[in-house]
Design an enzyme around this catalytic site. Structure first.
Site, mmCIF file in Angstrom:
data_model
loop_
_atom_site.group_PDB
_atom_site.id
_atom_site.type_symbol
_atom_site.label_atom_id
_atom_site.label_comp_id
_atom_site.label_asym_id
_atom_site.label_seq_id
_atom_site.Cartn_x
_atom_site.Cartn_y
_atom_site.Cartn_z
ATOM 1 N N SER A 38 0.802 -1.200 -0.061
ATOM 2 C CA SER A 38 0.004 0.145 0.090
ATOM 3 C C SER A 38 0.851 1.262 -0.152
ATOM 4 O O SER A 38 0.289 2.308 -0.417
ATOM 5 C CB SER A 38 -0.931 -0.272 0.940
ATOM 6 N N ASP A 330 -3.519 8.333 7.917
ATOM 7 C CA ASP A 330 -4.365 7.359 8.591
ATOM 8 C C ASP A 330 -3.706 6.725 9.545
ATOM 9 O O ASP A 330 -2.382 6.829 9.861
ATOM 10 C CB ASP A 330 -5.322 6.698 7.646
ATOM 11 N N HIS A 333 -0.656 5.043 7.251
ATOM 12 C CA HIS A 333 0.015 5.470 6.167
ATOM 13 C C HIS A 333 0.334 6.928 6.675
ATOM 14 O O HIS A 333 -0.234 7.698 7.163
ATOM 15 C CB HIS A 333 -0.856 5.559 4.996
#
Length: 364
Positions: A38, A330, A333
């Site tokens: 990600s 978040d 991340h």
């Protein structure tokens, strides 16, 4: 307070970008091929069925051009975007699963998938593991051979950059399943993990890759969701420890490959120390647009509850307005501002890139 951390499919890693002010797109670096999780996914998970980790909704992308979510796990650009920009491209190459028949992939392809790992067993059926990302590269390679001819395609691939940002999910899943392990158990796991990574790197070398950029992992025990398990919001040191072990082992793996494989060149990005410094003194650093430094180095911008890390960032979540002042977007991340700062710092000489600086992979 729980002693054992639990992590969902998506885990946060420190996305990094490359600052190469003298490099331009074209013959020097004709394409970029991005592999990983990600931290560098630009939308592949948008096309997966089932329950993949996803970021294709606002407020993800709130600072991306057009204020639109793209599948990047950020409020704006990802590390692979900055890499591409500094090499002279407009942004990250497109997500592989977004490509349609007949559409060229002349400037590269992004194969990364949120939640994926080096091991196929990491979040199976909900992400694209590294082995499958490499199989996808084969179809791109075949297309290049058809368009350019085998010799020209081989030359094109050999000049291209192969960029990796991975291993975060493998380590978090290991710790979530096994809890705090002794040193022997951790060492065995890291040996297996880096051996598997070595196999994947060698397979891409055999497919023509010659220039490899591998990002190490940062202090993963200091992300917001990890801090929830520690009184006083401190870092989880046994997670940081396994991250350090991975970085040390990967240096050895890459050095061995460079000795054994003719023409194999690489730069390993050991960003751990700089990120530790940044999180301890955030006020001393600022993004390109915000020179006054960060004000929040522990809590997430988007989420809810303690440290904004008690739940995921969702369409109904509140989020901070001063996002360039936050390190974390978040609970997993980084913000694009954080990625920008890491970019400018870790590529200042060879302090955080070894054995050569990134620009030395680029013929000028």
């Amino acid at each position: 307070m729980e002693n054992k951390l639990r992590f969902p499919l998506l885990v946060w890693g420190f996305a990094v970008a490359v600052y190469i002010p003298t490099a331009t797109a074209g013959d020097a670096i004709p394409a970029i091929y991005v592999f990983g999780d990600s931290t560098v996914d630009v939308g592949n998970n948008n096309f997966l069925r089932g329950n993949p980790a996803s970021a294709n909704f606002l407020p993800y992308g709130i600072d991306f051009p057009g204020k639109r979510p793209t599948g990047r796990f950020s409020n704006g650009y990802s590390g692979s975007d900055y890499l591409a920009m500094q090499l002279g491209f407009r942004q990250s190459p497109p997500a592989y699963l977004s490509l349609t028949d007949g559409r060229p992939a002349a400037t590269g392809v992004n194969f990364a998938s949120g939640g994926s790992g080096i091991f196929d067993s990491t979040n199976p059926n909900n992400s694209i593991p590294l082995s499958k990302q490499i199989r996808y590269f084969d179809s791109v390679s075949d297309s290049l051979k058809t368009r350019l001819g085998r010799k020209a395609a081989g030359n094109f691939i050999s000049k291209s950059i192969f960029y990796f940002s991975t291993a975060n999910n493998d380590m978090f899943q290991f710790l979530a399943r096994s809890g705090v392990q002794n040193e022997t158990q951790q060492d065995l796991f890291i040996e297996q993990l880096t051996h598997e990574f070595k196999i994947h790197l060698k397979s891409l070398y055999n497919r023509g890759g010659r220039k490899f950029l591998v990002s190490g992992t940062g202090p993963m025990g200091c992300i917001p969701i990890a801090r929830l398990s520690v009184p006083g919001d401190g870092c989880v040191e046994y997670i940081n420890n396994i991250s350090r072990k991975f970085n040390r082992a990967m240096r050895i793996v890459l050095r061995d490959l460079s000795f054994r494989l003719h023409g194999f060149s690489y730069s390993f990005l050991d960003i751990y120390d700089f990120i530790t410094l940044l999180t301890s003194k955030p006020q001393k650093f600022g993004s390109h647009h915000t020179f006054s430094g960060f004000k929040e180095s522990i809590a997430a911008c988007c989420g809810s509850g303690r440290l904004n890390a008690a739940s995921d960032c969702t369409p109904n979540s509140t989020y901070c307005s001063d996002r360039e002042k936050y390190l974390f977007w978040d609970r997993y991340h980084s913000t694009q501002a954080f990625s920008e700062v890491v970019t400018r710092a870790v590529f200042d000489g060879r302090k955080y890139a070894s054995p050569i600086a990134i620009k030395e992979l680029v013929p000028l």
